[in-house]
Scaffold this motif. Sequence first.
Motif, mmCIF file in Angstrom:
data_model
loop_
_atom_site.group_PDB
_atom_site.id
_atom_site.type_symbol
_atom_site.label_atom_id
_atom_site.label_comp_id
_atom_site.label_asym_id
_atom_site.label_seq_id
_atom_site.Cartn_x
_atom_site.Cartn_y
_atom_site.Cartn_z
ATOM 1 N N PRO A 1 27.881 21.386 -8.793
ATOM 2 C CA PRO A 1 27.965 22.835 -8.575
ATOM 3 C C PRO A 1 29.389 23.359 -8.713
ATOM 4 O O PRO A 1 29.622 24.446 -9.240
ATOM 5 N N TRP A 2 30.351 22.563 -8.256
ATOM 6 C CA TRP A 2 31.769 22.952 -8.317
ATOM 7 C C TRP A 2 32.294 22.941 -9.742
ATOM 8 O O TRP A 2 33.076 23.806 -10.145
ATOM 9 N N LEU A 3 31.849 21.971 -10.532
ATOM 10 C CA LEU A 3 32.400 21.762 -11.874
ATOM 11 C C LEU A 3 32.215 22.977 -12.771
ATOM 12 O O LEU A 3 33.114 23.334 -13.538
ATOM 13 N N SER A 4 31.068 23.628 -12.682
ATOM 14 C CA SER A 4 30.764 24.727 -13.604
ATOM 15 C C SER A 4 31.723 25.903 -13.464
ATOM 16 O O SER A 4 31.952 26.640 -14.425
ATOM 17 N N SER A 5 32.298 26.096 -12.287
ATOM 18 C CA SER A 5 33.240 27.200 -12.090
ATOM 19 C C SER A 5 34.693 26.742 -12.048
ATOM 20 O O SER A 5 35.606 27.531 -12.292
ATOM 21 N N ALA A 6 34.922 25.453 -11.767
ATOM 22 C CA ALA A 6 36.296 24.962 -11.630
ATOM 23 C C ALA A 6 36.953 24.652 -12.958
ATOM 24 O O ALA A 6 38.169 24.785 -13.116
ATOM 25 N N ILE A 7 36.158 24.215 -13.941
ATOM 26 C CA ILE A 7 36.714 23.816 -15.228
ATOM 27 C C ILE A 7 36.937 25.032 -16.120
ATOM 28 O O ILE A 7 36.052 25.876 -16.258
ATOM 29 N N LYS A 8 38.109 25.112 -16.710
ATOM 30 C CA LYS A 8 38.460 26.230 -17.585
ATOM 31 C C LYS A 8 38.706 25.737 -19.010
ATOM 32 O O LYS A 8 39.087 24.597 -19.227
ATOM 33 N N GLN A 9 38.494 26.621 -19.956
ATOM 34 C CA GLN A 9 38.732 26.280 -21.353
ATOM 35 C C GLN A 9 40.183 25.852 -21.550
ATOM 36 O O GLN A 9 41.107 26.466 -21.038
ATOM 37 N N GLY A 10 40.371 24.765 -22.283
ATOM 38 C CA GLY A 10 41.711 24.271 -22.559
ATOM 39 C C GLY A 10 42.181 23.182 -21.625
ATOM 40 O O GLY A 10 43.181 22.505 -21.913
ATOM 41 N N GLU A 11 41.485 22.966 -20.513
ATOM 42 C CA GLU A 11 41.881 21.908 -19.586
ATOM 43 C C GLU A 11 41.501 20.542 -20.144
ATOM 44 O O GLU A 11 40.592 20.416 -20.958
ATOM 45 N N MET A 12 42.211 19.526 -19.679
ATOM 46 C CA MET A 12 41.991 18.184 -20.185
ATOM 47 C C MET A 12 41.386 17.307 -19.096
ATOM 48 O O MET A 12 41.856 17.288 -17.960
ATOM 49 N N LEU A 13 40.327 16.589 -19.454
ATOM 50 C CA LEU A 13 39.626 15.709 -18.530
ATOM 51 C C LEU A 13 39.649 14.285 -19.073
ATOM 52 O O LEU A 13 40.153 14.038 -20.169
ATOM 53 N N GLY A 14 39.079 13.354 -18.333
ATOM 54 C CA GLY A 14 38.947 11.983 -18.794
ATOM 55 C C GLY A 14 37.505 11.671 -19.139
ATOM 56 O O GLY A 14 36.587 12.063 -18.418
ATOM 57 N N VAL A 15 37.296 10.970 -20.234
ATOM 58 C CA VAL A 15 35.952 10.590 -20.681
ATOM 59 C C VAL A 15 35.944 9.082 -20.932
ATOM 60 O O VAL A 15 36.806 8.561 -21.640
ATOM 61 N N SER A 16 34.969 8.396 -20.379
ATOM 62 C CA SER A 16 34.878 6.948 -20.560
ATOM 63 C C SER A 16 34.262 6.615 -21.909
ATOM 64 O O SER A 16 33.665 7.481 -22.565
ATOM 65 N N PRO A 17 34.339 5.366 -22.343
ATOM 66 C CA PRO A 17 33.533 4.942 -23.490
ATOM 67 C C PRO A 17 32.051 5.151 -23.182
ATOM 68 O O PRO A 17 31.636 5.131 -22.018
ATOM 69 N N ALA A 18 31.251 5.353 -24.226
ATOM 70 C CA ALA A 18 29.818 5.586 -24.043
ATOM 71 C C ALA A 18 29.140 4.331 -23.506
ATOM 72 O O ALA A 18 29.520 3.206 -23.847
ATOM 73 N N LYS A 19 28.128 4.535 -22.660
ATOM 74 C CA LYS A 19 27.420 3.435 -22.015
ATOM 75 C C LYS A 19 25.921 3.703 -22.044
ATOM 76 O O LYS A 19 25.473 4.813 -22.292
ATOM 77 N N GLY A 20 25.140 2.669 -21.740
ATOM 78 C CA GLY A 20 23.699 2.825 -21.622
ATOM 79 C C GLY A 20 22.944 2.280 -22.818
ATOM 80 O O GLY A 20 23.490 2.162 -23.925
ATOM 81 N N ASP A 21 21.675 1.949 -22.599
ATOM 82 C CA ASP A 21 20.855 1.365 -23.669
ATOM 83 C C ASP A 21 19.561 2.134 -23.920
ATOM 84 O O ASP A 21 18.615 1.601 -24.470
ATOM 85 N N PHE A 22 19.529 3.421 -23.528
ATOM 86 C CA PHE A 22 18.354 4.254 -23.802
ATOM 87 C C PHE A 22 18.504 4.829 -25.215
ATOM 88 O O PHE A 22 18.700 6.012 -25.422
ATOM 89 N N VAL A 23 18.430 3.951 -26.199
ATOM 90 C CA VAL A 23 18.700 4.310 -27.593
ATOM 91 C C VAL A 23 17.575 3.800 -28.487
ATOM 92 O O VAL A 23 16.803 2.919 -28.097
ATOM 93 N N LEU A 24 17.489 4.373 -29.682
ATOM 94 C CA LEU A 24 16.508 3.901 -30.664
ATOM 95 C C LEU A 24 17.190 2.852 -31.525
ATOM 96 O O LEU A 24 17.794 3.161 -32.542
ATOM 97 N N ASN A 25 17.096 1.615 -31.113
ATOM 98 C CA ASN A 25 17.797 0.550 -31.834
ATOM 99 C C ASN A 25 16.887 -0.254 -32.738
ATOM 100 O O ASN A 25 17.280 -1.271 -33.280
ATOM 101 N N ARG A 26 15.642 0.194 -32.932
ATOM 102 C CA ARG A 26 14.707 -0.540 -33.788
ATOM 103 C C ARG A 26 14.186 0.320 -34.936
ATOM 104 O O ARG A 26 13.157 0.033 -35.519
ATOM 105 N N LEU A 27 14.892 1.393 -35.254
ATOM 106 C CA LEU A 27 14.413 2.308 -36.291
ATOM 107 C C LEU A 27 14.232 1.613 -37.629
ATOM 108 O O LEU A 27 13.263 1.861 -38.353
ATOM 109 N N SER A 28 15.170 0.740 -37.969
ATOM 110 C CA SER A 28 15.100 0.086 -39.279
ATOM 111 C C SER A 28 13.889 -0.838 -39.390
ATOM 112 O O SER A 28 13.430 -1.150 -40.491
#
Length: 370
Positions: free
Chosen positions: A121-148
Amino acid sequence: MLNVLTNKLSLTLFNNDTFKAYFAPFSTKPIAVLMGEMFAATVVKMKTENNDMYSLTLAISGKVNEQHFSFQPGQYIELQVKKNGSYIKRPFTISSSLAQLQQDKTITLTIKKQFAGRVTPWLSSAIKQGEMLGVSPAKGDFVLNRLSKMAVNKEVIFIAGGSGITPFHSLLLSHVANNPTINFTLLYFARANQHALNGSLVALELEHNNFTLKLLQRERDGHCSAAHINAVTSDLQHSEVYICGPNSMMDSTRELLLDMGLPEGALHLEQFGLASFRNVDLNVVRNVSFAITNKEVVVDEDNQKTLLILAEDNVVPAKYGCRMGICQECKCKKVSGVVYNSQTKTYSDTGEEDIQACISVPVTDVVINL
C-alpha cells in the motif's frame, strides 16, 4: 566524445550505462539501493489497474541479456526499497513481455495492494518517477519450458484468479505470437470490473487465432467448474494446465482437474503467498514470543504472516535474504511451538530446533530467539 568513452567504461566495469547510474543507489536518496546481486532500476511509470492493483514500470541499467539481466516469462524478481531507514525486499511477478525488455530495457510489475501489508500500500504513493530501486535476478520456475516439445495443436490452458493474472499476462504476450500451432486459452476469474490488464489481453485475442480469452465474473459465473473446462477443451487429458491465484481457488481447481482426468504431470501451479493449511485449524489466536527482544505478539485467526514479517512489523531485528527459502540468512532458533514450512510443506516438532523465519508460519504458540 569523453562522455561516450566513460559510459563505455562504466558499462564494461559495472554493467551500468553511466558511472552515475552505478553509484546513485549508494546515495542518500530516500529510496535507492543496489546491493549484492541487485541491478539498478529506474522508475519510469506508475499506472493504476483497478481498485487494488497497480503497475510499476522500471528501466534496467546496464546490459539486458542472458549473461546480465533477463527473465523467462512467468518468473518474478525481488524489488528492494528503502522505507523508514530500513531496506526491504518483496517478490513481485513480472507482468510484461520479454520483448518489452529486449526493446526498451524495461520490465513491468503488476502489484496487488495487501492492505494489511507493510510495503504494497505504501509503495504506490511513495515511489516517484526517476527514483532508483534495486531489482534481483529473475527467479521461479512457473514457465513454459516444454514448448519446443509440444505437438502441433497442443492445448495450453491458463486459469487465473484475481492477481494471479500477472504471470499469465507475461506468458501470453511472450508466447502466443511465436507459437501459432499451440492453442492457448485463459480462464480469468475476478470480481466484476476488476479484471486487471484486460485491455492488452482482449487485443491479443483479436490479433491471434490461437488465443481464446474468457473473462469470468465471480458474482455471475462462480468458481471454476467442469462446465468451464469442457467449454474450452474436448481433450483435457492431452492438455497442459497452469493455475495461479488464491489458495482456496488453487486447491479446488486442482482437485477438479485431476478428477476430470488431467494427468498430474500436466498440472502446474504458482503459489501466491503461503501454501494452504489443510490439516491444521489456524482459526485460533496464537502468541509469538520474541525471547531476545522480550516482545510478545498476538497473531489473530486469519493471519498467515511468516515469522520474519511478524518480526519486521514489530521492530524485532531479524536477518534475511531472499525471502523465498533459498538462502539461510534468516535462520533462527525456535525454542518451542509448531511452525509450518511453506517451502517443504511440513510441520515442525514442538521442541527446540533451527528454522528459517522467512518461510515459517506459527501454527501454535511459538517462542523464537529473536
